[in-house]
Design a protein around this motif. Structure first.
Motif, short mmCIF file in Angstrom:
data_model
loop_
_atom_site.label_atom_id
_atom_site.label_comp_id
_atom_site.label_asym_id
_atom_site.label_seq_id
_atom_site.Cartn_x
_atom_site.Cartn_y
_atom_site.Cartn_z
N GLY A 365 -28.38 -5.71 -17.01
CA GLY A 365 -27.69 -6.99 -16.85
C GLY A 365 -27.86 -7.54 -15.45
N SER A 366 -26.73 -8.02 -14.87
CA SER A 366 -26.78 -8.69 -13.57
C SER A 366 -25.42 -8.54 -12.90
CB SER A 366 -27.09 -10.18 -13.77
OG SER A 366 -26.01 -10.83 -14.43
N HIS A 367 -25.19 -9.34 -11.84
CA HIS A 367 -23.89 -9.32 -11.20
C HIS A 367 -22.80 -9.86 -12.13
CE1 HIS A 367 -20.73 -9.65 -8.20
NE2 HIS A 367 -20.55 -10.90 -8.59
N ASP A 368 -23.15 -10.74 -13.02
CA ASP A 368 -22.14 -11.34 -13.90
C ASP A 368 -21.64 -10.35 -14.94
OD1 ASP A 368 -22.38 -13.82 -12.60
OD2 ASP A 368 -24.13 -14.32 -13.82
N SER A 369 -22.53 -9.60 -15.55
CA SER A 369 -22.11 -8.63 -16.56
C SER A 369 -23.30 -7.73 -16.89
CB SER A 369 -21.61 -9.32 -17.84
OG SER A 369 -22.66 -10.05 -18.45
N SER A 370 -23.00 -6.55 -17.41
CA SER A 370 -24.07 -5.63 -17.79
C SER A 370 -23.58 -4.70 -18.88
CB SER A 370 -24.55 -4.83 -16.57
OG SER A 370 -23.45 -4.25 -15.88
#
Length: 449
Positions: A365-370
């Motif tokens: 994922g990323s910083h937003d969600s994973s």
């Protein structure tokens, strides 16, 4: 385990299960405000207990603790500051319990120390502590379960180039540990080059195929990282890389790492050594039932054939002896926030199960969600370039679920732990509300079938 905790990924075991009088999993972490804590989960009664080892130590997730269990059942917990002058440790007062600890002690490995990442390992009855100190991989040894320590022995260096060697250390099996290595030119977003592999038996540092590169007893250490066995060549691919884990589960030497195509394109790779079980001294692996290694535990000639594949990675297992290396999955992008954040090589993370070969956990994922995904290699009897993987989603991408850890000797009801919440940075530089570190994460765990 806790609603306030985090860890870095270069020291282990951060979580391990020990079965003695009790059946418990022990886990260590650091809080946003720098408290070193350790917890235990009892698999018989479901009780959770935690203890503070050092309050307000340093607000930095590099400082999270690691755990060793002595033969008498007492816990030894190690922690350092990020580039600190000493390794701190405490020994539990009672066996198999985090309720109380003896006073804090310190190890000063050598002059002008800058130590990080304590990795305790039992090798032939001695407690070895592998660390990063002043850019090199070093080792200090206790012959009496942590009461006294030798001076450091430098094992692997940068060779006079760049900034430091990052190392992931396997569990000890057959009297040796395996090292997955990356050479960093600097901190933050500076180049992180290559993936290498070596072995260490308490005296000799060896290449993947067993060739002795240097010995403590012979005064021929350290070796340069460039003398160890290459697995991924950043010069040939043009991509940076960063080691994430090293395991010898089931006698299979495995590495996982991130291939850093760009800040926003992190790819997880899986590499597997296919050596023939003999080292250059003519010795085969020592089969000691139940120790997790088989008679093929020693490698063959890593340069069999041309030793490289066309993507700059290790030897093709179909044409010669060496490293089989393949893409596991696309990991997404970095987990930090902020355009000026200098840790954009921080992936969500990929790790190996240290009890079961061919099992990986990846944060995608990323910083937003994973999401957290479990991969299991399916052995269908075919010798092909790419493995077949069975994929199972452990948790959805409803938050950041990052930096997974598979506890050693794991219990079925606690097969994987990870950080869950919001991660921005390892220290307080990007904290927007108070002077705590810039992460708001819990340490959680789940069962895995």
């Amino acid at each position: 385990m806790t609603d306030d905790g985090a860890w870095c990924w270069f020291q282990d075991p951060r979580a391990l299960r020990h079965r003695g009088r009790h059946d418990r999993t022990y886990v260590g972490w650091i809080t946003r405000h720098g408290d070193i804590q350790v917890g235990q989960y009892d698999h018989d009664d479901g009780e959770l207990a935690t203890s503070d080892l050092h309050v307000d130590f340093e607000r930095d997730d590099h400082d999270d603790p690691t755990i060793a269990v002595r033969p008498d059942g007492r816990l030894v917990v190690f922690y350092t500051r990020h580039g600190g002058p000493a390794v701190h440790y405490r020994v539990s007062t009672r066996p198999e319990s985090v309720a109380a600890f003896d006073p804090e002690r310190a190890i000063e490995p050598g002059p002008d120390t800058s130590v990080t990442y304590p990795n305790p390992r039992w090798i032939d009855g001695d407690l070895h502590l592998l660390l990063r100190n002043d850019g090199s991989v070093v080792d200090v040894v206790s012959h009496d379960g942590g009461e006294t320590w030798t001076d450091q022995r430098e094992l692997v260096s940068t060779g006079g180039e760049g900034w430091c060697v990052y190392a992931k250390v396997s569990r000890a099996r057959d009297g040796e540990v395996h090292l997955g290595l990356t050479h960093a030119m600097g901190g933050g977003n500076d180049p992180h080059r290559h993936v290498y592999h070596a072995r260490f038996d308490g005296d000799a540092v060896r290449a993947s195929d067993g060739t002795v590169l240097g010995r403590v007893s012979g005064g021929s250490l350290p070796v340069s990282i460039y003398e160890t066995t290459p697995v991924f060549d950043s010069d040939e691919t043009g991509d940076d890389a960063w080691i994430w884990d090293c395991s010898t589960a089931g006698g299979v030497v495995q590495l996982v790492y991130s291939q850093l195509v760009s800040d926003d394109d992190h790819r997880y790779r899986y590499a597997r050594w296919n050596g023939d079980g003999r080292d250059r001294d003519g010795r085969g692996g020592d089969s000691q039932g139940g120790d997790g290694r088989d008679r093929d535990g020693r490698g063959g000639d890593s340069q069999g054939g041309d030793g490289r594949d066309r993507d700059g990675r290790g030897g093709d297992g179909q044409n010669g002896v060496g490293w089989n290396d393949e893409l596991l999955c696309h990991g997404g992008n970095h987990i930090v926030a902020g355009e000026d954040n200098h840790e954009r090589y921080y992936s969500g993370g990929v790790v190996l199960d240290h009890d079961e070969p061919g099992v990986c956990y990846a944060s995608v994922g990323s910083h937003d969600s994973s999401a957290l995904v479990r991969f299991e290699r399916v052995d269908d009897g075919r010798r092909t370039e790419h493995s077949v993987w069975r994929r199972e989603q452990v948790v959805d991408a409803d938050a950041q679920n990052v930096r997974p850890v598979a506890p050693w000797n794991s219990h079925p009801e606690l097969g994987v732990c990870w950080m869950r919440g919001e991660y921005t940075h390892y220290a307080s530089w990007y904290s927007d509300e108070d002077d705590g570190a810039a992460f708001r994460t819990a340490i959680v765990g789940d069962s895995v079938e």
